[in-house]
Design a protein around this motif. Structure first.
Motif, PDB file in Angstrom:
ATOM      1  N   ARG A  78       0.831  -1.210   0.000  1.00 20.34           N
ATOM      2  CA  ARG A  78       0.000   0.000   0.000  1.00 20.34           C
ATOM      3  C   ARG A  78       0.864   1.258   0.000  1.00 20.34           C
ATOM      4  O   ARG A  78       0.551   2.242  -0.673  1.00 20.34           O
ATOM      5  N   SER A  79       1.967   1.205   0.750  1.00 14.69           N
ATOM      6  CA  SER A  79       2.861   2.357   0.793  1.00 14.69           C
ATOM      7  C   SER A  79       3.578   2.546  -0.537  1.00 14.69           C
ATOM      8  O   SER A  79       3.662   3.676  -1.061  1.00 14.69           O
ATOM      9  N   ARG A  80       4.083   1.467  -1.096  1.00 15.09           N
ATOM     10  CA  ARG A  80       4.855   1.531  -2.340  1.00 15.09           C
ATOM     11  C   ARG A  80       4.000   1.980  -3.518  1.00 15.09           C
ATOM     12  O   ARG A  80       4.479   2.675  -4.415  1.00 15.09           O
ATOM     13  N   CYS A 109      -8.650  -7.065  -1.968  1.00 10.23           N
ATOM     14  CA  CYS A 109      -9.106  -7.642  -3.233  1.00 10.23           C
ATOM     15  C   CYS A 109      -9.603  -9.056  -2.981  1.00 10.23           C
ATOM     16  O   CYS A 109      -8.998  -9.807  -2.213  1.00 10.23           O
ATOM     17  N   GLY A 110     -10.689  -9.399  -3.624  1.00  9.91           N
ATOM     18  CA  GLY A 110     -11.231 -10.743  -3.474  1.00  9.91           C
ATOM     19  C   GLY A 110     -11.660 -11.327  -4.792  1.00  9.91           C
ATOM     20  O   GLY A 110     -12.520 -12.216  -4.837  1.00  9.91           O
ATOM     21  N   SER A 111     -11.056 -10.865  -5.878  1.00 13.03           N
ATOM     22  CA  SER A 111     -11.520 -11.289  -7.199  1.00 13.03           C
ATOM     23  C   SER A 111     -10.490 -12.063  -8.018  1.00 13.03           C
ATOM     24  O   SER A 111     -10.835 -12.644  -9.044  1.00 13.03           O
ATOM     25  N   CYS A 112      -9.242 -12.081  -7.590  1.00 17.43           N
ATOM     26  CA  CYS A 112      -8.188 -12.694  -8.412  1.00 17.43           C
ATOM     27  C   CYS A 112      -8.072 -14.200  -8.184  1.00 17.43           C
ATOM     28  O   CYS A 112      -8.292 -14.700  -7.080  1.00 17.43           O
ATOM     29  N   GLN A 113      -7.696 -14.904  -9.244  1.00 14.05           N
ATOM     30  CA  GLN A 113      -7.447 -16.345  -9.203  1.00 14.05           C
ATOM     31  C   GLN A 113      -5.966 -16.586  -9.524  1.00 14.05           C
ATOM     32  O   GLN A 113      -5.411 -15.936 -10.406  1.00 14.05           O
ATOM     33  N   VAL A 114      -5.349 -17.525  -8.811  1.00 13.71           N
ATOM     34  CA  VAL A 114      -3.932 -17.813  -9.040  1.00 13.71           C
ATOM     35  C   VAL A 114      -3.679 -18.206 -10.490  1.00 13.71           C
ATOM     36  O   VAL A 114      -2.688 -17.790 -11.100  1.00 13.71           O
ATOM     37  N   PRO A 125      -7.107  -5.906 -10.298  1.00 11.33           N
ATOM     38  CA  PRO A 125      -7.773  -4.609 -10.457  1.00 11.33           C
ATOM     39  C   PRO A 125      -7.506  -3.650  -9.299  1.00 11.33           C
ATOM     40  O   PRO A 125      -7.703  -2.442  -9.432  1.00 11.33           O
ATOM     41  N   ASN A 126      -7.035  -4.205  -8.178  1.00  6.33           N
ATOM     42  CA  ASN A 126      -6.760  -3.367  -7.011  1.00  6.33           C
ATOM     43  C   ASN A 126      -5.263  -3.206  -6.734  1.00  6.33           C
ATOM     44  O   ASN A 126      -4.872  -2.654  -5.695  1.00  6.33           O
ATOM     45  N   ASN A 127      -4.442  -3.695  -7.678  1.00  6.47           N
ATOM     46  CA  ASN A 127      -2.981  -3.545  -7.583  1.00  6.47           C
ATOM     47  C   ASN A 127      -2.369  -4.168  -6.327  1.00  6.47           C
ATOM     48  O   ASN A 127      -1.361  -3.678  -5.814  1.00  6.47           O
TER      49      ASN A 127
END
Length: 266
Positions: free
Chosen positions: A49-51, A60-65, A101-103
């Motif tokens: 978050r800082s970087r 985020c709860g939408s990404c799949q490995v 989408p949320n980096n």
């Protein structure tokens, strides 16, 4: 009666003693591992978050490995795409991957690979859920347990001592919290990990007393690791249990008690 006859065998009692020791070892490690997992998770998110100048509450709860695009990109070597982090068949080498989408998730993916201690980096992507990475510390820790059977484990408390030892050996974040040099060949943590296989893969279910005592002594040594573990109350309680179980008379009385209760329930 057959169980009673088995209990009369000294080598069998020593084998049981070593098995009980593994259970006590797990009790001594579980809370420590949960605490370090929570701390690691907090540090990961704060750093990302800082970087990337993200809000402090972004998740985020939408990404799949399987479809996630890592933050790092592939490089060319003799005309072939290769992972700069040394991972084999890394997602960075394949087209069609989707950026978070949320980096957040791509950066977590990179962190997991970079902190994998076993070369080449080989996270266990099959047992983790990337949708939980930003909210669940254990979903990240499971990536470092390169062994089957841990898919449904949701915490250190649900994980046996084998999984916890593998986590501590493979996750570089844990290395700064233990004194033992787990990268060194034949280190204490790896030796105790091997004891589990020796005990449960024994076809005879027998151990010499000297061997069982050596196993117990090394389990105690793990829990007395001089960096942080030796100060943990759960580890101290587990050490006392390991010391108690090493006394054969007490162990025999315990086994007889268990046998009597077993007979009452049949």
């Amino acid at each position: 009666m057959a169980h009673q006859l088995q209990l009369e065998k000294e080598k069998y009692r020593q084998w049981v003693k070593a098995g009980l020791g593994l259970g006590y070892l797990k009790e001594g490690l579980a809370q420590f591992c949960n605490d370090i997992a929570d701390q690691q998770h907090k540090d990961i998110l704060q750093n990302i978050r800082s970087r990337q100048s993200l809000p402090s509450n972004v998740t985020c709860g939408s990404c799949q490995v399987e479809t996630l695009k890592p933050d790092h990109t592939s490089e060319k070597n003799n005309g072939k795409k290769v992972c700069p982090l040394g991972q084999i068949k890394c997602s960075c080498c394949f087209k069609g991957k989707i950026a978070c989408p949320n980096n957040i998730c791509g950066a977590i993916y990179d962190y997991i690979v970079e902190n994998q201690a076993s070369p080449p980096p080989a996270p266990n992507w099959k047992i983790t859920d990337a949708q939980q990475w930003s909210t669940d510390p254990w979903s990240i820790c499971k990536c470092f347990i390169n062994a089957p059977g841990y898919e449904q484990k949701q915490s250190a408390g649900e994980t046996d001592c084998t999984g916890l030892l593998i986590l501590m050996i493979n996750n570089q974040y844990f290395h700064s919290h233990i004194e033992c040099n787990v990268i060194k060949t034949d280190n204490l943590f790896s030796k105790v990990h091997q004891y589990r296989n020796n005990i449960f893969h024994s076809s005879s279910m027998e151990l010499e007393e000297s061997e069982a005592n050596s196993y117990i002594d090394d389990m105690i040594a793990v829990l007395k690791d001089g960096k942080e573990l030796f100060q943990q109350s759960d580890a101290q309680i587990a050490v006392k249990k390991l010391q108690d179980v090493s006394v054969n008379n007490e162990l025999y009385q315990f086994l007889v008690f268990m046998e009597l209760n077993y007979n009452d329930l049949r």
